[in-house]
Design an enzyme around this catalytic site. Structure first.
Site, mmCIF file in Angstrom:
data_model
loop_
_atom_site.group_PDB
_atom_site.id
_atom_site.type_symbol
_atom_site.label_atom_id
_atom_site.label_comp_id
_atom_site.label_asym_id
_atom_site.label_seq_id
_atom_site.Cartn_x
_atom_site.Cartn_y
_atom_site.Cartn_z
ATOM 1 C CE LYS A 34 24.329 -17.757 -3.255
ATOM 2 N NZ LYS A 34 23.800 -16.862 -2.193
ATOM 3 C CD GLU A 66 20.431 -20.445 7.909
ATOM 4 O OE1 GLU A 66 20.342 -21.490 8.574
ATOM 5 O OE2 GLU A 66 20.609 -20.413 6.692
ATOM 6 C CB VAL A 100 24.317 -17.576 -8.724
ATOM 7 C CG1 VAL A 100 25.097 -16.284 -8.468
ATOM 8 C CG2 VAL A 100 25.269 -18.763 -8.734
ATOM 9 N N GLY A 120 15.626 -12.039 11.016
ATOM 10 C CA GLY A 120 15.506 -13.213 10.157
ATOM 11 C C GLY A 120 16.415 -13.173 8.938
#
Lengths: 442, 442
Positions: free
Chosen positions: B215, B200, B142, B197
């Site tokens: 998370k 994705e 996390v 970047g």
């Protein structure tokens, strides 16, 4: 705290002595009672409060402390031999030190919030804990409820911390924030802080940076695995910060904060460390700049993790008690398992640099005659002391002008010598503002 | 990693197997080498890397991994019986789960960064760790390098956490920040994130909130000592957030963030918990509002400590490796002392509320005819559903007008039903923006 309530749990209760029952201690008592079931589940055994040492038992307290637990004989309480856990929230050097040492000798694990004692004589306490095979935890000593010591000691144990920048004193942050937002001078802002209860009647420990220096020593010791004491920490308070310094910072889109700064520096003879407390200008875009009022925050730069910040209330009875109880759960669990948590780690034994050798940067405002050649003279003075200039801005016209110079990094002693030389230069009337600059990535 | 270098230390090395050697694994290898002496001092024994399981050994890697350590037989590596410590950074459900279970059965302590696995089937892993008497640590799962699990589990162990608000996905924070600062739409901001970047090629896991939901499950489990899985977490992504939603937030001096929200609610039958992920408007004055770009932060409200915030890089090879190594030092120390750290704590077993019963607040923009009586009709619709209105603002004049309504807290199902009813009302053209509101203390 009624040990009988937990008679159905497997483990017998751990016996706790509390030293001090002021604003923090009262909250510790309250939380022990209100969270009793949760604490038992988290520890694996109940925690039973068996004694509370106070100076004046007759005092009315925030918490409802059973009268039969109160005692004025703190030394007797910690040496009676049946105590598993001791929480020390008296503060100051003595009798706290003797009481903690006695508690450890008698087999108790200790949780303390005592920054002054740890910064002055931590090594005596750590050695005693080591010898006794017991824990000595102190999360509450720095930045109140903000978990910072445990992350430094444990979460970042696989990383290399390079720098810690902390706003670790709420009183001075409140005053500087007030000066920034209202344009007030130091005295006016201090009075407001006193009226609102953010500053004490004698504000010296906060305002002159003693409190922050003790915390800087603790932070540097943990971050760099090196023994750093309060005496190693360079200290400047905020009582000389003027409304005009704050206005100068504003012109640079910066803000003045009292920072505790701990740094690791690589040198030809290996790494060395430094720890200092002084007001500094930091850019408004820096995460620390948005720490307002009496809040605290600690900004950590480490090699792999990058930039981290921990933010929250840095003082107050309940927040500090939260940190004390977090430690208490850990040391209580350790007691049940008969192990110790990580003790003092001073294996790195880095050299602690004096302030003069520490690299800093200066922001200097110089009142000069508005004449041709003055800027060149000033620039020469910097160069003569080996200090490189990053920016110069000239303000004002006519007879008087002001040069605002920001230097590159240089040894603090060279920067200080530069300022001294500037003061005696012809065509220089005054060096009207001197402040270090931090946090802009230079 | 050369075990011979440490032959003068007292303890024999602890033997480590690394599963996965991508961006995080490579950084783990680098840090193990570069910090070897520090790690040895902090652990009390050297850590020796004895095997690295990869799928394609021929791949060029960032870290210089000795070829003889590489193996494609991960299952063989974790079951060979002489491994003390396993780091799993493969990710995904299988084969990670089987490998971790085998490692624990074979007596290794495990550090993992695998949020998806922990959120889906943590209880199987925790039970296996308990049975084996070994540690299973997962700080890196996390918020990357930010120490948040350890503070929740240990530092706040004496406190009662009431609410966790987290920005725990860097991709979506980057996109929303870009939409806020540039006025861009979602698609445009996503493309920029992909170019840089931060997102994705297939951004679904981030953009639709699956990553944040995993998370949230982990955070809620730790904060409330209750088993919460990914399936318990209500989830809405940000792909429907429009430039106009962001502009609406701006008019309220707010900003849109994708939040993971975990709450403890006291009810007549005891406390219950909820966990959800959705975009929400928060005031610009809230500490989370200043979390920019791909940074993460977790804001914690607890009873005694008050408001805390933990801030830092939420992803990246080196930051994640820092968190992995922090855990590794702890579990390695525990191995030497033959103890376990705090394991899973699910003693509270609170009920997990479905989203419909969770209290939220809505910001709703309603396009209406600018006629007398329309506001009264709209107000009636809220009242009919038991929802109390906090503020109404009317914008526009002439034929069409827009009513912007912010509600008080109400069950999410009642708020959703209110919106459905509004859509079918005469004089209402459209409900053009619906967003939940958080963090303003209501």
């Amino acid at each position: 705290m009624d040990g009988q309530r937990n008679e159905d749990t497997v483990r017998p209760p751990l016996r706790l002595a509390l030293l001090g029952c002021g604003s923090v201690g009262s909250q510790v008592v309250r939380l022990l009672r209100e969270q009793a079931d949760d604490l038992t589940a988290r520890v694996g055994a109940p925690i039973e409060l068996v004694g509370v040492a106070v100076r004046r038992p007759e005092l009315q307290r925030d918490a409802d402390v059973p009268a039969h637990l109160l005692t004025t004989d703190a030394a007797g309480l910690v040496s009676r031999g049946d105590i598993d856990l001791v929480v020390e929230v008296i503060g100051g050097i003595e009798p706290s030190r003797s009481l903690i040492l006695t508690a450890l000798e008698n087999g108790a694990s200790v949780v303390t919030a005592n920054k002054a004692l740890l910064a002055e004589d931590g090594s005596t306490l750590f050695a005693a804990a080591e010898k006794a095979g017991r824990d000595l935890y102190y999360e509450a000593a720095v930045a109140g409820a903000i978990p910072i010591l445990r992350p430094l000691r444990e979460s970042l144990a696989g990383d290399k911390v390079r720098r810690v920048l902390g706003i670790v004193n709420g009183t001075t942050n409140f005053i500087l924030d007030k000066m920034d937002t209202s344009g007030a001078g130091f005295t006016e802002a201090l009075e407001e802080a006193q009226d609102l209860g953010y500053a004490e009647a004698d504000p010296t420990a906060d305002v002159e940076g003693y409190d922050a220096a003790a915390k800087a020593a603790i932070l540097a010791s943990l971050a760099f695995h090196t023994r750093v004491t309060a005496a190693d920490v360079y200290r400047e308070g905020i009582s000389d910060v003027t409304a005009s310094d704050v206005a100068s910072a504003r012109e640079m889109d910066s803000v003045v904060k009292l920072l505790a700064i701990c740094e690791l520096t690589d040198g030809p003879d290996g790494p060395s460390v430094s720890a200092r407390v002084h007001p500094a200008m930091i850019p408004r875009s820096h995460p620390l700049a948005s720490v307002r009022e009496a809040y605290n925050a600690v900004f950590v730069e480490s090699e792999a993790a990058g930039q981290l910040m921990f933010y929250g209330p840095g003082a107050g009875g309940a927040p500090t008690a939260s940190a004390v109880l977090g430690d208490l759960v850990t040391v209580a669990r350790n007691r049940l398992m008969d192990v110790r948590g990580a003790g003092e780690s001073a294996y790195a034994q880095c050299e602690v640099l004096p302030m003069g050798s520490t690299e800093t940067r200066y922001h200097v405002a110089i009142d000069v005659d508005d004449k041709a050649g003055v800027l060149a003279q000033v620039a020469h003075t910097f160069a003569d002391h080996g200090v490189s200039i990053k920016t110069v801005r000239q303000e004002g016209r006519g007879v008087d002008a002001q040069l605002v110079v920001v230097s590159h990094r240089a040894a603090d002693a060279d920067l200080a010598a530069t300022v001294e030389a500037l003061r005696t230069m012809p065509n220089v009337h005054d060096v009207s503002s001197i402040m270090r600059v931090e946090g802009d990535g230079e």
